[in-house]
Design an enzyme around this catalytic site. Structure first.
Site, PDB file in Angstrom:
ATOM      1  N   PRO A   2      29.162 -29.984   7.194  1.00  0.00           N
ATOM      2  CG  PRO A   2      28.354 -28.242   5.525  1.00  0.00           C
ATOM      3  CD  PRO A   2      29.424 -29.697   5.852  1.00  0.00           C
ATOM      4  CB  CYS A   3      27.108 -31.666  11.163  1.00  0.00           C
ATOM      5  SG  CYS A   3      26.829 -32.369   9.871  1.00  0.00           S
ATOM      6  CB  THR A   4      23.349 -28.497  14.034  1.00  0.00           C
ATOM      7  OG1 THR A   4      23.980 -27.169  13.319  1.00  0.00           O
ATOM      8  CG2 THR A   4      23.858 -27.903  15.621  1.00  0.00           C
TER       9      THR A   4
END
Length: 489
Positions: A2-4
């Site tokens: 999970p990243c942005t």
């Protein structure tokens, strides 16, 4: 993972640089210690074997040196994550994205199959563990990065959905995988910034350009035929890759779209309505644009701030100090406890490339710029251990974050002072060493200057982090349940 991700075109940035930035987040239930590293040509394998998928790939000769942010603990592979090579090409990989059952049914992910019931082992495709190592040492432009990775995906497949950014001084490209073997890529408009949560994001695609001049779009050779054959185009008016290849699940409205809303709200507060019953976009909107033209030129500090967001100034802030708290913490923040690192690669016109780096929860950490054309990494950012230690930046950042969260009202001032101090001293350091590098023409002397600058940056960071740790430790200790104000003095 999970990243942005945030991508900033050269006409959108404050100094004409291209910027690609990403938070790398651990999966739930664990942290993944990370470190800063410089990978020399002799350290780059010639036959690459993935730990997760067991796929083996023969690599080209003459790899270039590159920076990376790999796992600090052996066992799960390299996970090089983000870096810049000798040709001043940057890459960040990957942002885990979403798909839908129609895509995955038509082109299943290529998942490793162990030997079982008399059947031989079957290797899987490539994934986040592998991609930087397979691509970055061999490319001399962002476009070359798209083409090399695209060819690897078509040949070997992938076991996960991913988004990957490539940059050079002139261009940024964003590639998204589609099922096991397909992909598409779009050039980031120079005047725009891209805001990407963990969701397939490209919202417009030009087939004619992708199969023609490839000025703005590229894709797998068979993507159009694959889309038509499997009835993936859901649009009534024009083609929407987000509708065809992406997801619109209920979980997106808790996990993904609120993050895009938060970033868009920051970069374009007046262009669109973001709040109230007449809002153009809300945290639940599925049509938030993939890229926006920011209302002011974007700085490295702006990028760091949005990638640290916990919805400050909105009812969704988990640290909301007053008022109606019924929606506090309702949505997944960008700056969360599971952030492992923040990396911002800044390719500056007429100056050396730098990679801004921070570890642990972005809401409480500080980022430092490191020159990338170097042969070694500074010890304080490279010596991350499996065990908790105050001798390296990764674990000091984790300790600051955990204690500052526990004593938020008292510690916030110390964290802000720490972040501002490191940012100001970082810019002063860059200004000084950029000047020295501009005056020096000898390559060996320039190499020494960059190494000296990185060591000085690490030393400054170590002192500032130690002071911040001392202050938040005191604040947290003062709020212990067994605290007692009377002393014996």
């Amino acid at each position: 993972m999970p990243c942005t991700t945030v991508l900033v075109g050269k006409k959108a940035s404050y100094d004409g640089s291209t910027m690609i930035a990403r938070n790398d987040d651990s999966g739930a239930g664990r942290f993944t210690p990370k470190k800063f590293a410089v990978i020399g040509p002799k350290e780059q394998p010639r036959i690459y074997k993935s730990v997760i998928s067991r796929v083996e790939i023969e690599l080209p000769d003459n790899p270039m040196r590159y920076t990376a942010v790999p796992n600090a603990v052996e066992g799960e592979g390299i996970w090089a994550a983000s870096g810049v090579n000798e040709a001043n090409v940057g890459m960040t990989a990957t942002e885990t994205i979403t798909s839908n059952p129609r895509v995955l049914g038509a082109d299943p992910l290529v998942v490793y199959q162990p030997a079982k019931d008399g059947q031989p082992e079957r290797a899987g495709g490539i994934g986040e563990e592998d991609i930087v190592c397979l691509v970055l040492p061999y490319i001399r432009s962002a476009r070359e990065g798209v083409r090399r990775l695209g060819s690897l995906l078509e040949r070997y497949g992938t076991y996960e959905m991913n988004g990957i950014a490539f940059q050079d001084a002139d261009e940024i490209w964003w590639l998204e995988t589609i099922g096991g073997h397909h992909w598409m890529a779009r050039r980031v408009p120079d005047e725009a910034c891209v805001i990407m949560p963990n969701q397939l994001g490209i919202d417009r695609f030009d087939w004619e350009d992708a199969y023609g001049g490839q000025k703005e779009f590229m894709c797998a050779a068979s993507l159009r035929e694959f889309t038509e054959r499997n009835c993936l185009d859901l649009s009534r008016d024009g083609f929407s890759p987000r509708d065809a290849f992406g997801s619109h699940d209920d979980s997106d409205h808790v996990y993904n779209t609120p993050r895009a809303w938060s970033m868009g709200r920051y970069f374009c507060p007046k262009t669109f309505r973001w709040d109230g019953p007449e809002a153009d976009y809300t945290p639940l909107s599925d049509d938030i644009p993939w890229c926006l033209v920011p209302e002011k030129r974007v700085t490295a500090e702006d990028v760091k701030y949005v990638l640290s967001s916990h919805y400050q100034g909105t009812p969704y802030d988990p640290y909301l100090p007053h008022g109606d708290r019924s929606m506090s913490g309702a949505y997944r923040s960008i700056g969360i406890n599971r952030n492992d690192f923040f990396s911002l690669i800044q390719l500056r016109p007429g100056k050396d490339a730098v990679q801004w780096l921070a570890f642990a929860s972005n809401a409480f950490n500080a980022a430092v710029p490191l020159y990338t054309d170097v042969e070694e990494a500074p010890e304080y950012l490279a010596n991350t251990t499996a065990e908790v230690s105050t001798d390296n930046f990764y674990w000091v950042s984790r300790l600051i974050a955990a204690m500052a969260d526990a004593s938020y009202k008292k510690s916030l001032f110390h964290v802000e002072h720490y972040q501002e101090e490191v940012a100001a001293k970082s810019h002063a350091l860059l200004n000084r060493y950029d000047g020295l590098l501009r005056e020096e023409t000898d390559p060996a002397a320039r190499q020494l200057l960059r190494r000296e600058a990185n060591r000085e940056a690490a030393g400054m960071l170590k002192q500032a982090a130690a002071r911040a740790l001392d202050r938040v430790l005191y604040e947290t200790s003062s709020q212990m349940k067994n605290a007692y104000s009377r002393s014996d003095a």
